[in-house]
Design a protein around this motif. Structure first.
Motif, PDB file in Angstrom:
ATOM      1  N   LYS A 158     -41.697  10.737 -44.693  1.00 37.44           N
ATOM      2  CA  LYS A 158     -40.623  10.862 -45.673  1.00 37.44           C
ATOM      3  C   LYS A 158     -40.292  12.330 -45.896  1.00 37.44           C
ATOM      4  CE  LYS A 158     -41.815   6.604 -48.127  1.00 37.44           C
ATOM      5  NZ  LYS A 158     -42.229   5.994 -49.422  1.00 37.44           N
ATOM      6  N   ILE A 159     -38.989  12.617 -45.977  1.00 42.86           N
ATOM      7  CA  ILE A 159     -38.534  13.987 -46.193  1.00 42.86           C
ATOM      8  C   ILE A 159     -38.693  14.364 -47.657  1.00 42.86           C
ATOM      9  CG2 ILE A 159     -36.548  15.541 -46.103  1.00 42.86           C
ATOM     10  CD1 ILE A 159     -35.498  13.934 -43.756  1.00 42.86           C
ATOM     11  N   MET A 160     -39.345  15.492 -47.909  1.00 44.21           N
ATOM     12  CA  MET A 160     -39.504  16.004 -49.264  1.00 44.21           C
ATOM     13  C   MET A 160     -38.281  16.855 -49.605  1.00 44.21           C
ATOM     14  SD  MET A 160     -42.538  14.824 -50.170  1.00 44.21           S
ATOM     15  CE  MET A 160     -42.029  13.328 -49.283  1.00 44.21           C
ATOM     16  N   LYS A 161     -37.281  16.219 -50.214  1.00 44.83           N
ATOM     17  CA  LYS A 161     -35.994  16.879 -50.444  1.00 44.83           C
ATOM     18  C   LYS A 161     -36.120  18.078 -51.375  1.00 44.83           C
ATOM     19  CE  LYS A 161     -33.311  12.706 -49.523  1.00 44.83           C
ATOM     20  NZ  LYS A 161     -32.301  11.750 -50.021  1.00 44.83           N
ATOM     21  N   ASN A 162     -36.971  17.977 -52.382  1.00 46.72           N
ATOM     22  CA  ASN A 162     -37.122  19.103 -53.312  1.00 46.72           C
ATOM     23  C   ASN A 162     -37.707  20.320 -52.616  1.00 46.72           C
ATOM     24  OD1 ASN A 162     -36.084  17.752 -55.523  1.00 46.72           O
ATOM     25  ND2 ASN A 162     -38.067  16.967 -56.181  1.00 46.72           N
ATOM     26  N   ASN A 163     -38.670  20.074 -51.716  1.00 47.89           N
ATOM     27  CA  ASN A 163     -39.261  21.197 -50.990  1.00 47.89           C
ATOM     28  C   ASN A 163     -38.259  21.846 -50.046  1.00 47.89           C
ATOM     29  OD1 ASN A 163     -41.633  20.713 -52.286  1.00 47.89           O
ATOM     30  ND2 ASN A 163     -42.686  19.786 -50.550  1.00 47.89           N
ATOM     31  N   LEU A 164     -37.433  21.015 -49.422  1.00 45.33           N
ATOM     32  CA  LEU A 164     -36.373  21.567 -48.567  1.00 45.33           C
ATOM     33  C   LEU A 164     -35.411  22.427 -49.385  1.00 45.33           C
ATOM     34  CD1 LEU A 164     -35.268  18.762 -46.059  1.00 45.33           C
ATOM     35  CD2 LEU A 164     -36.219  21.004 -45.514  1.00 45.33           C
ATOM     36  N   LYS A 165     -35.087  21.938 -50.559  1.00 47.73           N
ATOM     37  CA  LYS A 165     -34.171  22.670 -51.423  1.00 47.73           C
ATOM     38  C   LYS A 165     -34.769  24.000 -51.844  1.00 47.73           C
ATOM     39  CE  LYS A 165     -31.527  22.173 -55.712  1.00 47.73           C
ATOM     40  NZ  LYS A 165     -31.242  21.280 -56.874  1.00 47.73           N
ATOM     41  N   ASN A 166     -36.082  24.001 -52.117  1.00 53.05           N
ATOM     42  CA  ASN A 166     -36.748  25.223 -52.568  1.00 53.05           C
ATOM     43  C   ASN A 166     -36.776  26.307 -51.489  1.00 53.05           C
ATOM     44  OD1 ASN A 166     -37.285  24.205 -55.115  1.00 53.05           O
ATOM     45  ND2 ASN A 166     -39.292  23.382 -54.534  1.00 53.05           N
ATOM     46  N   ILE A 167     -36.741  25.892 -50.216  1.00 58.15           N
ATOM     47  CA  ILE A 167     -36.739  26.887 -49.136  1.00 58.15           C
ATOM     48  C   ILE A 167     -35.331  27.091 -48.574  1.00 58.15           C
ATOM     49  CG2 ILE A 167     -39.134  26.405 -48.525  1.00 58.15           C
ATOM     50  CD1 ILE A 167     -38.156  24.763 -46.159  1.00 58.15           C
ATOM     51  N   ASN A 168     -34.345  26.581 -49.326  1.00 56.46           N
ATOM     52  CA  ASN A 168     -32.934  26.777 -48.965  1.00 56.46           C
ATOM     53  C   ASN A 168     -32.591  26.221 -47.585  1.00 56.46           C
ATOM     54  OD1 ASN A 168     -32.343  28.173 -51.411  1.00 56.46           O
ATOM     55  ND2 ASN A 168     -33.265  30.022 -50.527  1.00 56.46           N
ATOM     56  N   LYS A 169     -33.131  25.040 -47.273  1.00 54.61           N
ATOM     57  CA  LYS A 169     -32.831  24.363 -46.019  1.00 54.61           C
ATOM     58  C   LYS A 169     -32.342  22.954 -46.322  1.00 54.61           C
ATOM     59  CE  LYS A 169     -34.442  27.820 -43.558  1.00 54.61           C
ATOM     60  NZ  LYS A 169     -33.562  28.682 -42.713  1.00 54.61           N
ATOM     61  N   ASP A 170     -31.727  22.325 -45.305  1.00 58.93           N
ATOM     62  CA  ASP A 170     -31.246  20.951 -45.483  1.00 58.93           C
ATOM     63  C   ASP A 170     -31.859  20.043 -44.420  1.00 58.93           C
ATOM     64  OD1 ASP A 170     -29.899  21.592 -43.150  1.00 58.93           O
ATOM     65  OD2 ASP A 170     -27.961  21.863 -44.136  1.00 58.93           O
ATOM     66  N   GLU A 171     -31.557  18.738 -44.517  1.00 63.18           N
ATOM     67  CA  GLU A 171     -32.139  17.758 -43.600  1.00 63.18           C
ATOM     68  C   GLU A 171     -31.674  17.989 -42.161  1.00 63.18           C
ATOM     69  OE1 GLU A 171     -31.941  13.694 -44.790  1.00 63.18           O
ATOM     70  OE2 GLU A 171     -32.246  14.135 -46.910  1.00 63.18           O
ATOM     71  N   LYS A 172     -30.441  18.440 -42.010  1.00 60.87           N
ATOM     72  CA  LYS A 172     -29.922  18.713 -40.670  1.00 60.87           C
ATOM     73  C   LYS A 172     -30.756  19.785 -39.985  1.00 60.87           C
ATOM     74  CE  LYS A 172     -25.711  20.022 -38.215  1.00 60.87           C
ATOM     75  NZ  LYS A 172     -24.274  20.429 -38.359  1.00 60.87           N
ATOM     76  N   TRP A 173     -31.069  20.836 -40.709  1.00 57.14           N
ATOM     77  CA  TRP A 173     -31.917  21.897 -40.161  1.00 57.14           C
ATOM     78  C   TRP A 173     -33.293  21.356 -39.806  1.00 57.14           C
ATOM     79  CZ3 TRP A 173     -36.578  23.508 -42.184  1.00 57.14           C
ATOM     80  CH2 TRP A 173     -37.161  24.630 -41.592  1.00 57.14           C
ATOM     81  N   LEU A 174     -33.858  20.531 -40.696  1.00 52.69           N
ATOM     82  CA  LEU A 174     -35.197  19.987 -40.481  1.00 52.69           C
ATOM     83  C   LEU A 174     -35.253  19.134 -39.219  1.00 52.69           C
ATOM     84  CD1 LEU A 174     -38.100  19.336 -41.312  1.00 52.69           C
ATOM     85  CD2 LEU A 174     -37.179  17.515 -42.768  1.00 52.69           C
ATOM     86  N   LEU A 175     -34.286  18.223 -39.068  1.00 49.27           N
ATOM     87  CA  LEU A 175     -34.274  17.336 -37.905  1.00 49.27           C
ATOM     88  C   LEU A 175     -34.094  18.126 -36.615  1.00 49.27           C
ATOM     89  CD1 LEU A 175     -32.146  14.400 -39.366  1.00 49.27           C
ATOM     90  CD2 LEU A 175     -34.630  14.486 -39.033  1.00 49.27           C
ATOM     91  N   HIS A 176     -33.296  19.186 -36.701  1.00 51.79           N
ATOM     92  CA  HIS A 176     -33.095  20.035 -35.525  1.00 51.79           C
ATOM     93  C   HIS A 176     -34.399  20.728 -35.130  1.00 51.79           C
ATOM     94  CE1 HIS A 176     -31.197  22.800 -32.740  1.00 51.79           C
ATOM     95  NE2 HIS A 176     -31.753  23.821 -33.391  1.00 51.79           N
ATOM     96  N   GLU A 177     -35.109  21.269 -36.122  1.00 56.69           N
ATOM     97  CA  GLU A 177     -36.379  21.951 -35.845  1.00 56.69           C
ATOM     98  C   GLU A 177     -37.417  20.988 -35.284  1.00 56.69           C
ATOM     99  OE1 GLU A 177     -37.091  25.263 -36.056  1.00 56.69           O
ATOM    100  OE2 GLU A 177     -34.932  25.482 -36.369  1.00 56.69           O
ATOM    101  N   LEU A 178     -37.414  19.764 -35.786  1.00 61.55           N
ATOM    102  CA  LEU A 178     -38.375  18.772 -35.300  1.00 61.55           C
ATOM    103  C   LEU A 178     -38.094  18.407 -33.842  1.00 61.55           C
ATOM    104  CD1 LEU A 178     -38.691  16.388 -38.392  1.00 61.55           C
ATOM    105  CD2 LEU A 178     -40.393  17.996 -37.524  1.00 61.55           C
ATOM    106  N   LYS A 179     -36.814  18.288 -33.504  1.00 61.81           N
ATOM    107  CA  LYS A 179     -36.451  17.973 -32.118  1.00 61.81           C
ATOM    108  C   LYS A 179     -36.877  19.083 -31.172  1.00 61.81           C
ATOM    109  CE  LYS A 179     -32.577  14.809 -32.912  1.00 61.81           C
ATOM    110  NZ  LYS A 179     -31.125  14.589 -32.722  1.00 61.81           N
ATOM    111  N   ILE A 180     -36.753  20.333 -31.629  1.00 63.21           N
ATOM    112  CA  ILE A 180     -37.178  21.461 -30.805  1.00 63.21           C
ATOM    113  C   ILE A 180     -38.668  21.364 -30.493  1.00 63.21           C
ATOM    114  CG2 ILE A 180     -37.526  23.970 -30.811  1.00 63.21           C
ATOM    115  CD1 ILE A 180     -34.941  24.240 -32.365  1.00 63.21           C
TER     116      ILE A 180
END
Length: 208
Positions: free
Chosen positions: A180-202
């Protein structure tokens, strides 16, 4: 074998566990981390009361619950008053005691704590110190642990000593937990889900 009593142990055990959890919440995390002498006595007493209450079918169960609650509340109020009174804190909790100063073992400190020199040396060796002459101070804290200050010549070299300029350390944030994506943590590091999914694919992860 009394099946009725055996079955009765189950709800009594669960209720005792529930009461202990409540008491632990009231007392605070100190009971499960760093115990001083007072906390140690309280913890053992509460555990004994809970066990005796669960297994003793001759006495009234509520009496054991009241005993557990009484000890728990006593520990809570002691923690409050010891925060406000230095005298009571020293009386009930104790004070740190210096047992080594400038490489010399202080017999007065050992006598006050009623510990043997061999116990001290064992604790020092466990901490990685084999030569007492290398130590400036050793203090036994109220929780029974040693605080050790080596002499200046024997302190580990740090980055400041070598004039190294390193980037500032930061905390890591978990952005995916249990798929599960921790949306609050993503927000705290100024990133979004699109960035996260891209990094995971890499990194070779196509699914959370």
């Amino acid at each position: 074998m009394n099946i009725g009593e055996m079955l009765l142990v189950i709800p009594r055990s669960l209720l005792s566990l529930f009461v202990l959890l409540i008491i632990t919440k009231i007392i605070g995390r100190k009971q499960v981390s760093e115990l001083n002498l007072f906390d140690y006595v309280i913890g053992i007493s509460i555990g004994n009361f809970a066990a005796e209450t669960t297994m003793n079918f001759e006495g009234q169960y509520i009496n054991g619950v009241v005993a557990v609650l009484t000890f728990g509340l006593a520990a809570y109020f002691v923690s409050i008053i010891t925060m406000k009174s230095i005298f009571l804190r020293r009386l009930l909790i104790g004070t740190p005691v210096i047992i080594i100063q400038n490489g010399k073992i202080l017999e007065a400190g050992l006598k006050k704590l009623k510990i043997d020199i061999n116990d001290v040396l064992e604790q020092l060796r466990t901490g990685g110190y084999f030569d007492v002459d290398e130590l400036e101070y050793v203090i036994m804290e109220t929780n029974g642990k040693f605080s050790i200050m080596p002499k200046s010549d024997y302190k580990p070299v740090i980055n400041k000593d070598m004039n190294l300029k390193l980037p500032k350390s930061t905390l890591c944030a978990n952005v995916v937990i249990d798929s599960k994506i921790m949306k609050n943590n993503l927000k705290n590091i100024n990133k979004d889900e699109k960035w996260l999914l891209h990094e995971l694919k890499i990194k070779g992860y196509n699914k959370l």
